[in-house]
Every structure is written in C-alpha cells, then in structure tokens.
Design an enzyme around this catalytic site. Structure first.
Site, mmCIF file in Angstrom:
data_model
loop_
_atom_site.group_PDB
_atom_site.id
_atom_site.type_symbol
_atom_site.label_atom_id
_atom_site.label_comp_id
_atom_site.label_asym_id
_atom_site.label_seq_id
_atom_site.Cartn_x
_atom_site.Cartn_y
_atom_site.Cartn_z
ATOM 1 N N ALA A 164 -10.081 -8.816 -9.147
ATOM 2 C CA ALA A 164 -9.314 -8.798 -8.063
ATOM 3 C C ALA A 164 -7.928 -9.688 -7.905
ATOM 4 O O ALA A 164 -8.017 -10.909 -7.780
ATOM 5 C CB ALA A 164 -10.232 -9.412 -6.738
ATOM 6 N N GLU B 260 -3.084 -1.896 -14.912
ATOM 7 C CA GLU B 260 -3.281 -2.796 -15.893
ATOM 8 C C GLU B 260 -2.024 -3.125 -16.500
ATOM 9 O O GLU B 260 -1.643 -3.229 -17.593
ATOM 10 C CB GLU B 260 -4.400 -2.792 -16.940
ATOM 11 C CG GLU B 260 -5.660 -2.573 -16.159
ATOM 12 C CD GLU B 260 -6.809 -2.886 -17.038
ATOM 13 O OE1 GLU B 260 -6.857 -3.452 -18.018
ATOM 14 O OE2 GLU B 260 -8.111 -2.657 -16.777
ATOM 15 N N GLY C 177 -1.811 29.616 -16.243
ATOM 16 C CA GLY C 177 -2.467 29.521 -15.052
ATOM 17 C C GLY C 177 -3.716 28.994 -14.913
ATOM 18 O O GLY C 177 -4.098 28.333 -14.190
ATOM 19 N N SER D 205 -4.328 -7.723 -7.968
ATOM 20 C CA SER D 205 -3.494 -7.137 -6.986
ATOM 21 C C SER D 205 -3.408 -7.235 -5.553
ATOM 22 O O SER D 205 -4.773 -7.366 -5.199
ATOM 23 C CB SER D 205 -3.409 -5.598 -7.331
ATOM 24 O OG SER D 205 -2.648 -5.375 -8.627
#
Lengths: 380, 387
Positions: free
Chosen positions: B125, B364, B341, B127
C-alpha cells in the site's frame, strides 16, 4: 547463469579497450576521411593476438574463445568500425572456416600465418547477381587435370585490395544448385586474379572492399576447402559465426554513439541547463542504453553457444538483426542530440551514423536474418 | 565463466511452475477474466509449491531458490494467467521486503503466514489518489499513540487489497520532511480502522482485484514499524527494484503466450491457398516478436542474476521492466493483428493477453519512471555504455 567474465576474458577486453582508446580512436576520423586502410593498426592487432582470437595456439592463434572475440570486437569497433570489420573478416570469415573445414596441411600453410596476423584474409561469396541468394553463384570452377580453373567476378570483398589469402566460393555443378558450390583457398597473388578499384562507400570507409576478377585462375586441388559441392555448407556455417562478429561490431558502434551523446549532453547547455537535464534527452539516452545492453546480451548468448559447440544459427541471427538495428537507431538519436554538430565532420557521430548502416546489410541483410529466425520458429 | 544455462534447481522450479500453470491455471484463465473471480484456491496451491516465497529462506517457509528461479517461475505462471501472477508477485515482494528490512520477530510473525498461504496474499500500500509516480507526495499519516501508531489516509490501486492478510503501508511520520518523513508499517488485514472500497473495473487483469483502501484511526502497535523511522522511502524503492524484475518476468510470460498462440494460429489458418505462415509479412512480424522477447528475457535474467549476486541492480531492473513490458505490448499487438478479426474476439486468448499486458507499462513504475531511473543512473556514473 553467470555473466562474470573469466580473468582471461577480462584481460582481452582490457587490452583491446586500451589499444582502441589510445591508438585507434585518435586516428579513426582521419582514416575515415582518407578512405585509408589502417595497415599500422592491423600490425598492432597482430602483435596483440587479435587476428586469430579463437584459433588454437598450435595454429598460430591466441587460443581463446568466442566470448573473448566479441569482447575485442566491441572495443575495437567502439573506436573505429572500419578497423572492427577488418578484424571480423579475418577472424570469422577466414580463420574460422579454415579451422573447421581445413586439412592439417592447409591449416599449416594458410591458417597459421593468418591467425598470427602475418597475412590478412578475405572472403569472396557475393557476386554482382548473387547477394542474399548466395546459391545463384556464376563464378565457375571446372576440373583440369589435378587442379581447377576458375573464372568469374566477386563483389563487395572486404579486405580485397589488401588481402593475401581469400576464401573463395565457386559453382562446380550448376545443375546441383546449392550442392554444386565448392570452396577454395585462393592466394591473392595467383595469376589471373585482379582487384578492381576500392568501392566508394557511405561508411566504414577505412575498410577497403572491391570487386575481384578471376580470369582462368588455376588452383591445385590441395587448395580446395571441404568437399566438392560442400561449399554452401562452408559458407552458411561460416556466416553463422560471422554474424556474431558483426553483431558485436554493431554493439561497438552503438556504444560509441551512446557514449559520445552522453558526453555531449552533459556539456551542452540550452535554456540555462545542460541538455542532459531535459527529460526529452534523458528519455532518448535511457532507451539507447537499454537497447545497447540488450543487444550485447544477445551477442554474448550466441557466442557462449558457439563456444559450447551447441547450435546457434537462430541466436546469431537474432543478435545480428537486433544489434544492427539498435546501432542505427542509437546513432540516429545521437546525431539528433548533437543537433547541427551531429551533422558535421568535426564531431564523431556523423561517422557512427554512416558506419552503422552497413551492419544491417552485410553478412546477411536484416531481411535474411528474419527469414532465418522465422524459419526456426515455425519449425518448432 | 559466462554462461546462460540454468542450474538443475532453477529448471526444477521452472518446470514445476510450468506444469502447475498448464494443469491448474490455463484452463480457467478466460473464465476468471470474465467473472472476475479472485484465485483463492490457486494461491493456496501456489503456496504449497513454495511459489509464494521463492526467494525467501526455508526456515520462514520459503523455497530459498534465488532471484533467477523467481523470475522463471513468475514467467511460467504469467504465461498461463497474468491475474494469478500479479497476486503471486506482490506476495513474494512483501515477504522479501520483511525478510530484508524486518526484525527477526517480525519475520517470524508474518513471513510464514505469507509463504504458507495462510495470509492468502500480501499487499503493498504505497500509491495514493494524488501520489502515484511521486510517492513522496503521499498524504497518509501515522501519528504516535501511547502504545504505537494511528494511521489515517487513503491508498489507491492496491492489488489483492480485499483479500490480503497482510499489508505493508507507507505513511508520513514526519509530514514536514518529504521523502525522509515516510515510514513503513506492517498492518494485518483484519485491523480495525482499515477498510477497502469497491473493486476497480479494469481493462484487464480481471482475475486480480484492485481496490482503494481507507485508514480511519487505524491503530497498530509499536512492533508494526518496518525498518527504522523515516526509512520508508528507501524500503519502497528497494522493494520496487526487485518487484520490477517480477513485472518484467510477468511481461515475458504474457509475451510468450502471445507468440505461441500466434505461431499455432498462422500455421493453421489458410488464405490465398496457403497458411498465413507462408507469407514473409507474417514471418517477419513473428521474427521481430521472438527476437525482442529474447532480448527482454536476457535483460531480465541479467537483473535477477545481479540481484542474486548481491550486486547493484537498480539500472538493470529498470531496463528489464521497461524493455520487457514494451516488447510484450508490441508482441500482443502483433498477435491480435495476425489473428485478424478472431484476435478481437474472446474466442482466442490473444484479446485477453493484449488487455492484461497493457498495465505492465504502468504499474510498479511507469515506463516513463523507468526511463528517468535509467537516465539518472547513466548520467551519474562513469561507467558509460560499456561493461
């Protein structure tokens, strides 16, 4: 997985680097301008044992490995790409096939003086109408008693004007296609051999190349290299190794462009600061350095495979196509970083830009490398 | 002695990861992409194989197999399902960062739970909504309490955040001093005051969950501080150097999957009376993809090798991450193009690969941040472009 150089490899690298910096680099620009073959530098490389690096000592070489060879190639080419290709041709295209396909008497007579640097070699495969399609040879050889008579024209022969010995490819049996090709060891002073004037080239101007005209040249059968009809195999196997050398040359050119650009970016100021402080320049340098490192790793990988006796055809092609295209991108960006100064002969990067181009062409164009790589990939 | 060969142990880890990925991950990768189901059982199975602590000492439940083995395993897992690989990558990174910067009691408390799968996943944790590439701009704070710390603030883009048993949380302990005022904390997933928001709706990596976190008076003890006070920024950068080798490997895995799928397709698909593979235009595209992936692989192995040797590897990890993620982006684009496609539909895997690959140039450290790191390393050293 180990990227540590051995003491011996580090010594070769250091020797080549010091020689390149102190003796080659100061002359590189002038050699280029004068289109002059650096005879004195070739003599020094012979003293340093660089002309037959991976040839065993008993055959006149330095008895080292292919990793040592690519380390030396990068260092010499960092200073002067022309000197680099002279080295590459003698090591990869001349000594290597003599070592691999030559008989002991042939090694004694021809390989020893070439590996020791007493003589210089060249490699004659290309013709005016046979480049990437090497099997389209029109130089003919036919039997005559115990010997051969050879007639034809060879093109783009690096070292041609200054070489003593030539690895020559000829067609002995046109109907057999690539299996009709035979290789010979040709002394360049044989009667009937004539060199055209040196080619006027975009780059690598201190490396002289020329056409070779063969007019009823007579060779004894003892000059035949490998089997009758085995020449294509000799050529392809030789070029696999040659591509590693040219890839290493390309890494050297790319590094020269990168290092010159780094030096310039630190000193040149615009808008009140060194241009190295601008993100636009930093990002160019970051991409250049990343690609140079990647190219070098591909070269090293191919060289280690060759040293182990493993197959390396696809890896050599990857190294060659990647490194040569990196050299061109990096040299192009280096010119851009130098601005107007990149466009004039007072600075070295216009030479790097011109020298880089040939690495995408000779010893198999980028297109040929891609065919080789795709062929291997799709076979799996 | 220069050598690009793998050791027996490295081969074993690679083959183990490969077999598991083929058997357990690949068959349901498309389904996880569609449903967004978090790979709970798959992570537990990875733990059993030692793949949640590949480069972690054995007494802490790791495989102690080194950084190269980790890069190889990551590649194999990502080749089958990039979503699973990202949870694996973050968990390994969290375990490694605790081993490196934590005290022995911290390592004993947390690392075996990560490597055994008991924590299910670790989360990182760092950002925040307003602090992405510029983590020093974070606003989350940790204030002293009589018994430890109280964390307040918001975090963003937290991989596995709604399933993780353990978080490394970065917060300002001295908001006046910028990067040097940041500290790292170990916070268990069930700590009160920690809550997570709604899962992001992403372009790809749908089997991986990404959530915002809230810390509202989240209290942790004194023992939660990881490394010294004010050491958080240094810890984050060191962890990310290693993490970048992981993302480079993940990119390689996805790139290889794209190349392999395309190689099969162009041999089967016929147009103008011959397989697509018989066309030079197709061959050349494949040759470039294969060459670039090989270059990326060697850059990644070099960074891992340097890490394993205890050599500096910041520059090399950034080069590997930058080049591998960009090369894989090109590989996936070529794969979709050569499938025509069909490549644009979910009938073939390359559509998912293209979406999964896209984030590798972002998380990262974006490609732009990698270039800044590489340029800084280049311009501050005397090494030049040689070796």
């Amino acid at each position: 997985m180990d990227l540590q150089l051995t003491d011996e490899q580090r010594l070769v690298q250091e020797t080549a680097r010091t020689f390149a910096r102190e003796e080659v680099l100061p002359k590189a620009s002038q050699l280029d301008r004068e289109h002059r073959h650096p005879k004195e530098l070739v003599a020094r490389m012979a003293e340093l044992g660089l002309l037959g690096i991976a040839v065993p000592e008993e055959w006149g070489g330095a008895g080292l490995d292919n990793v040592s060879y690519v380390l030396a190639m990068e260092e010499i080419s960092r200073a002067c790409a022309s000197t680099g290709v002279i080295l590459s041709v003698n090591n990869s295209l001349v000594c290597d096939p003599l070592l691999k396909f030559g008989s002991d008497p042939q090694k004694r007579e021809f390989l020893k003086p070439l590996a020791a640097g007493e003589k210089l070699g060249c490699f004659a495969l290309s013709e005016p109408e046979a480049g990437s399609d090497a099997a389209a040879q029109t130089t003919v050889s036919h039997r005559d008693g115990n010997g051969w008579v050879i007639t034809g024209i060879k093109n783009w022969i690096t070292n041609g004007p200054v070489a003593d010995t030539c690895i020559l490819f000829t067609m002995t049996d046109r109907a057999a296609g690539s299996r009709g090709i035979t290789a010979f060891i040709l002394p360049m002073n044989a009667p009937g051999v004539r060199c055209g004037p040196p080619d006027r080239k975009l780059g690598i101007r201190a490396s002289q190349s020329c056409q070779i005209f063969l007019d009823e040249v007579r060779l004894d059968d003892s000059h035949r290299l490998g089997e009758v009809g085995g020449g294509f195999k000799v050529a392809m196997s030789t070029l696999d190794g040659g591509r590693i050398g040219i890839a290493a040359q390309a890494v050297g050119i790319a590094r020269a462009a990168l290092e010159d650009a780094m030096g310039y970016a630190r000193e040149r100021k615009t808008f009140g600061q060194a241009i190295a402080q601008h993100q636009a320049i930093q990002f160019k340098l970051a991409d250049m350095a990343t690609e140079v490192d990647a190219a070098r790793l591909l070269v090293w990988r191919a060289a280690t495979l060759k040293d182990r006796g493993a197959r390396f055809t696809s890896e050599a092609s990857m190294a060659k196509v990647f490194a040569s295209e990196v050299a061109n991108r990096v040299a192009k960006e280096a010119v851009q970083i130098f601005g107007g100064n990149g466009y004039v002969e007072d600075f070295p990067v216009e030479r790097h830009f011109r020298d880089a181009k040939i690495t995408e062409i000779y010893e198999g164009t980028s297109e040929i490398q891609r065919l080789v790589i795709a062929g291997n990939l799709l076979k799996e | 002695m220069m050598d690009f060969e793998l050791t027996d142990e490295q081969r074993l880890i690679r083959d183990t990861a490969h077999d598991f990925a083929e058997r357990e991950l690949r068959p349901r990768a498309a389904e996880r992409d569609r449903t967004g189901q978090f790979p709970v059982e798959e992570l537990r199975a990875l733990a059993k194989l030692g793949l949640l602590g590949v480069n972690v000492p054995e007494p802490l439940g790791g495989a102690a197999a080194g950084a190269i083995a980790y890069a190889l395993a990551m590649q194999e897992i990502a080749r089958a399902d990039a979503s699973v690989s990202v949870a694996m990558a973050v968990t390994n990174m969290v375990a490694e960062v605790i081993v490196r910067f934590g005290t022995e009691p911290q390592a004993r408390e947390h690392v075996p739970r990560l490597t055994s799968g008991e924590s299910l996943a670790g989360a990182f944790a760092l950002s925040e909504p307003q602090a992405g590439s510029d983590p020093a701009a974070m606003a989350t704070t940790a204030k002293r309490t009589p018994s430890g710390w109280r964390i307040d603030g918001a975090k963003q883009w937290i991989t596995s955040g709604d399933h993780a048993g353990l978080f490394v949380v970065w917060a300002k302990t001295d908001p006046a001093t910028g990067a040097r005022g940041i500290s790292a904390f170990l916070v268990k997933g069930n700590t009160s005051g920690l809550s997570c928001g709604r899962r992001e709706h992403k372009m790809g990596l749908n089997g991986s969950s990404t959530v915002p976190l809230r810390f509202d008076g989240c209290e942790v003890g004194e023992e939660a501080l990881l490394g010294g006070l004010g050491q958080g920024f240094k810890i984050a950068l060191a962890a990310l150097d290693g993490g970048r080798i992981g993302i480079a490997s993940q990119a390689l895995g996805v790139g290889r999957a794209a190349l392999e799928a395309t190689r099969t397709y162009v041999k089967e698909r016929h147009q103008f009376g011959r397989p697509l593979a018989a066309n030079q235009a197709v061959q050349f595209r494949l040759a470039d993809v294969a060459t670039e992936l090989e270059a990326a692989r060697l850059l990644t192995l070099r960074a891992a090798w340097r890490k394993e040797q205890g050599m500096p590897f910041t520059r090399e990890a950034s080069m590997a991450k930058l080049y591998a993620s960009e090369a894989t982006g090109r590989a996936c684009d070529a794969a979709v193009q050569l499938h025509g496609g069909y490549g644009y539909t979910r009938e073939y895997p390359v559509e998912r690969l293209l979406r999964d690959a896209r984030v590798q140039r972002i998380y990262e450290g974006t490609s732009e941040i990698q270039r800044l790191v590489i340029a800084r390393e280049l311009l501050s050293s005397e090494r030049g472009g040689g070796t």
